[in-house]
Motif scaffolding. Sequence first.
Motif, PDB file in Angstrom:
ATOM      1  N   GLU A 106      -0.525  -0.761   1.320  1.00 54.46           N
ATOM      2  CA  GLU A 106      -1.142   0.556   1.183  1.00 54.46           C
ATOM      3  C   GLU A 106      -2.426   0.669   2.003  1.00 54.46           C
ATOM      4  O   GLU A 106      -2.701   1.714   2.585  1.00 54.46           O
ATOM      5  CB  GLU A 106      -1.396   0.883  -0.286  1.00 54.46           C
ATOM      6  CG  GLU A 106      -0.118   1.064  -1.095  1.00 54.46           C
ATOM      7  CD  GLU A 106       0.832   2.098  -0.504  1.00 54.46           C
ATOM      8  OE1 GLU A 106       0.397   3.230  -0.236  1.00 54.46           O
ATOM      9  OE2 GLU A 106       2.017   1.758  -0.309  1.00 54.46           O
ATOM     10  N   LYS A 109      -1.650   1.030   5.710  1.00 56.11           N
ATOM     11  CA  LYS A 109      -1.228   2.403   6.015  1.00 56.11           C
ATOM     12  C   LYS A 109      -2.415   3.315   6.343  1.00 56.11           C
ATOM     13  O   LYS A 109      -2.226   4.371   6.944  1.00 56.11           O
ATOM     14  CB  LYS A 109      -0.424   3.004   4.860  1.00 56.11           C
ATOM     15  CG  LYS A 109       0.965   2.421   4.728  1.00 56.11           C
ATOM     16  CD  LYS A 109       1.696   3.040   3.557  1.00 56.11           C
ATOM     17  CE  LYS A 109       3.077   2.471   3.377  1.00 56.11           C
ATOM     18  NZ  LYS A 109       3.771   3.069   2.222  1.00 56.11           N
ATOM     19  N   GLU A 119       3.845   4.807   7.993  1.00 59.94           N
ATOM     20  CA  GLU A 119       4.262   5.271   6.667  1.00 59.94           C
ATOM     21  C   GLU A 119       5.390   4.460   6.055  1.00 59.94           C
ATOM     22  O   GLU A 119       5.458   4.304   4.848  1.00 59.94           O
ATOM     23  CB  GLU A 119       4.633   6.754   6.701  1.00 59.94           C
ATOM     24  CG  GLU A 119       3.430   7.662   6.723  1.00 59.94           C
ATOM     25  CD  GLU A 119       2.430   7.375   5.619  1.00 59.94           C
ATOM     26  OE1 GLU A 119       2.816   7.348   4.442  1.00 59.94           O
ATOM     27  OE2 GLU A 119       1.248   7.167   5.931  1.00 59.94           O
TER      28      GLU A 119
END
Length: 156
Positions: A106, A109, A119
């Motif tokens: 995460e 990203k 993504e």
Amino acid sequence: MSKLGSALGKKYEENRLSVLTRSFELGDHTFKVRVPSVQEIEAIYNYFKNPNLDKIEAEYQLMIKAFENLEGKEGVEVKDNDFIIDGRSIRETATNKHILQHRIVEYIKFLIPETGSLEDITYEDVEAEFPLSVQMTLVEKINEVISPDYKDIKSK
């Protein structure tokens, strides 16, 4: 255009991306980072409280394969659907590993790619590119630029 964006004007909207972008150097490379919204950060932290149990179970099953032939040996016990090795729960270790990998993905990203998109990146993609020590450094650096210390903000 958002309500605040409208109030700040057309020039702000044109420069919005640069306002929400930070950077840091690692090695000889400059990484650009998109500053996430409060909701994005909350979603990451909420995942820590309620992780995907199926993914944790899959990780646990991979981990216990190495210990199945040790059942009954000194320091190894099976208790409550878990292997305990020298007092440490393999199920808890699997949970911690999964949550760490989720956090790494995460945060990665938030990097702004020069081409393409991040993504759909997976932990396997990250692991193939960076050793764990570099992964941890990237997460630390990203965290530093998206949420600087109060002291740093006050001095500016």
